[in-house]
Design an enzyme around this catalytic site. Sequence first.
Site, PDB file in Angstrom:
ATOM      1  N   ALA A 242      12.771 -38.193  -7.176  1.00 16.40           N
ATOM      2  CA  ALA A 242      12.852 -38.339  -8.529  1.00 16.40           C
ATOM      3  C   ALA A 242      12.748 -39.874  -8.528  1.00 16.40           C
ATOM      4  O   ALA A 242      13.435 -40.363  -7.781  1.00 16.40           O
ATOM      5  CB  ALA A 242      14.191 -37.756  -9.321  1.00 16.40           C
TER       6      ALA A 242
ATOM      7  N   GLY B 201      15.399 -38.962   2.570  1.00 14.42           N
ATOM      8  CA  GLY B 201      15.334 -40.010   1.826  1.00 14.42           C
ATOM      9  C   GLY B 201      13.954 -40.816   1.578  1.00 14.42           C
ATOM     10  O   GLY B 201      12.912 -40.177   2.270  1.00 14.42           O
TER      11      GLY B 201
ATOM     12  N   LEU C  31      22.588 -28.795  -0.983  1.00 10.31           N
ATOM     13  CA  LEU C  31      21.109 -28.478  -0.482  1.00 10.31           C
ATOM     14  C   LEU C  31      20.805 -26.777  -0.711  1.00 10.31           C
ATOM     15  O   LEU C  31      20.388 -26.284   0.073  1.00 10.31           O
ATOM     16  CB  LEU C  31      20.850 -28.739   0.796  1.00 10.31           C
ATOM     17  CG  LEU C  31      20.624 -30.375   1.175  1.00 10.31           C
ATOM     18  CD1 LEU C  31      20.072 -30.606   2.507  1.00 10.31           C
ATOM     19  CD2 LEU C  31      19.773 -31.014  -0.003  1.00 10.31           C
TER      20      LEU C  31
ATOM     21  N   THR D 203      20.380 -40.086   3.391  1.00 12.57           N
ATOM     22  CA  THR D 203      20.630 -39.121   2.293  1.00 12.57           C
ATOM     23  C   THR D 203      21.896 -38.193   2.500  1.00 12.57           C
ATOM     24  O   THR D 203      22.529 -37.953   1.494  1.00 12.57           O
ATOM     25  CB  THR D 203      19.370 -38.266   1.934  1.00 12.57           C
ATOM     26  OG1 THR D 203      18.195 -39.273   1.821  1.00 12.57           O
ATOM     27  CG2 THR D 203      19.421 -37.490   0.763  1.00 12.57           C
TER      28      THR D 203
ATOM     29  N   ARG E 282      22.093 -23.221  -6.367  1.00 15.97           N
ATOM     30  CA  ARG E 282      23.294 -22.663  -7.227  1.00 15.97           C
ATOM     31  C   ARG E 282      22.906 -22.654  -8.810  1.00 15.97           C
ATOM     32  O   ARG E 282      23.614 -21.870  -9.411  1.00 15.97           O
ATOM     33  CB  ARG E 282      24.330 -23.628  -7.014  1.00 15.97           C
ATOM     34  CG  ARG E 282      24.340 -24.885  -7.354  1.00 15.97           C
ATOM     35  CD  ARG E 282      25.484 -25.848  -6.854  1.00 15.97           C
ATOM     36  NE  ARG E 282      25.233 -27.129  -7.079  1.00 15.97           N
ATOM     37  CZ  ARG E 282      24.589 -28.011  -6.389  1.00 15.97           C
ATOM     38  NH1 ARG E 282      23.925 -27.549  -5.341  1.00 15.97           N
ATOM     39  NH2 ARG E 282      24.609 -29.255  -6.730  1.00 15.97           N
TER      40      ARG E 282
ATOM     41  N   ASP F 231      24.710 -38.933  -0.333  1.00 10.98           N
ATOM     42  CA  ASP F 231      24.746 -37.982  -1.337  1.00 10.98           C
ATOM     43  C   ASP F 231      25.736 -36.893  -1.035  1.00 10.98           C
ATOM     44  O   ASP F 231      26.066 -36.205  -1.938  1.00 10.98           O
ATOM     45  CB  ASP F 231      23.248 -37.625  -1.788  1.00 10.98           C
ATOM     46  CG  ASP F 231      22.291 -38.678  -2.301  1.00 10.98           C
ATOM     47  OD1 ASP F 231      22.934 -39.808  -2.509  1.00 10.98           O
ATOM     48  OD2 ASP F 231      21.304 -38.310  -2.464  1.00 10.98           O
TER      49      ASP F 231
ATOM     50  N   GLU G  25       0.890  -1.197  -0.005  1.00  4.16           N
ATOM     51  CA  GLU G  25       0.053  -0.227   0.075  1.00  4.16           C
ATOM     52  C   GLU G  25       0.854   1.392   0.096  1.00  4.16           C
ATOM     53  O   GLU G  25       0.567   2.214  -0.437  1.00  4.16           O
ATOM     54  CB  GLU G  25      -1.221   0.276   1.076  1.00  4.16           C
ATOM     55  CG  GLU G  25      -1.938  -1.211   1.180  1.00  4.16           C
ATOM     56  CD  GLU G  25      -1.447  -2.210   1.989  1.00  4.16           C
ATOM     57  OE1 GLU G  25      -2.263  -3.024   2.510  1.00  4.16           O
ATOM     58  OE2 GLU G  25      -0.312  -2.537   2.149  1.00  4.16           O
TER      59      GLU G  25
ATOM     60  N   CYS H 176      -2.494  -4.109   7.036  1.00  9.82           N
ATOM     61  CA  CYS H 176      -2.292  -4.658   8.412  1.00  9.82           C
ATOM     62  C   CYS H 176      -2.671  -3.244   9.421  1.00  9.82           C
ATOM     63  O   CYS H 176      -2.818  -2.089   8.868  1.00  9.82           O
ATOM     64  CB  CYS H 176      -0.675  -4.630   8.690  1.00  9.82           C
ATOM     65  SG  CYS H 176       0.356  -3.119   7.969  1.00  9.82           S
TER      66      CYS H 176
END
Length: 360
Positions: free
Chosen positions: A159, A301, A209, A201, A212, A205, A53, A80
């Site tokens: 996936a 996982g 996280l 995981t 990038r 892996d 606003e 607000c």
Amino acid sequence: MSVHESYMHRCLQLAKLGAGHVAPNPMVGAVLVHEGRIIGEGFHEKYGQPHAEVNCLNAVKPSDVNLITSSTLYVSLEPCSHHGKTPPCADLIIGKKIPKVVIGCTDPFIEVKGRGIDKLQKAGIEVILNVLQKECIELNKRFFTFHLQHRPYVVLKWAQSANCKMARADRARFQISNEFSRRLVHKWRSEEASILVGTNTALSDDPELNNRFWDGANPIRLVTDMELRLPNTLKLFDTQIPTIVFNARQHSIEKIAFHSTHPLGKEALGYYQVTTDVDLVTQLMHGLYQMKVQSVLVEGGAKLLQSFIDQNYWDEIRLITNSELRMEEGIASPTFSGVKIKEEALFSDRIEIFKPLSSQ
């Protein structure tokens, strides 16, 4: 489409421009209209900075300022009514003598929740409510879930191969999705407040996280590690992004820097202690709510993902299936029941998005 809906659509378009920059505040857009002509528009651009606003009214040209008192303000979320990082927008509207305000939906935040509307009406302003209400709530689904259900908005993502395997049997790192889907996943990461993986995981892996491959803020990294057995050499612990470890041994989150404007300190690593006599997912939800983390992207996982599904703690499942890959040996994907709301193809990958049956 009515005139009110047309201008509210514009509010929503503007609001989306704040995605990734305003959390934990909601995305909000505002449009000021005088006799069919937009004389000002704005959106909430960054957390801690002026609301939609304010930016809308500041955008009015000097030659049009005299028209404000005979204009209609459209705003996608209730203005607000409290002093937070900025003064109350309801007071600004009243001070500017705007005679009519059209609102997309009410604000679920306890400090507002109808009080802004009430303040406007008591000042003699005509208020029209719930124009494109469903769309306005959907835009801020994370904000609404957090304040109404007292937990973060939960997105589950994995996936899988064409025959529903999500990892190799030996858990060795293996890329299932293609490079186009991987970029999409990084876009998804930029849209959430946090990202979560389980112990296995993290070990198998060693994920970074981060996002990038996409522009935007990195989510807070979360990992479950009940016995604190993960080595500090993992990328999760590189101190580049705030990381919280949910565990059964120690508690130290008081100084974690959740985001750049968080009132707490600037430590990069925190520990949130849970107990073994209450299910982990419930404690995760409670902990994230306490820490004011409004959304979480769970990336594995399989056991952790299935736990969220079994406990009915999920709002979306985003499933990437490589239609050209089959794995005779491997870890089976989680199982669930849901309603498919979207499907698209990215070359060899099929992207499907599901909502819970209970949301329909």
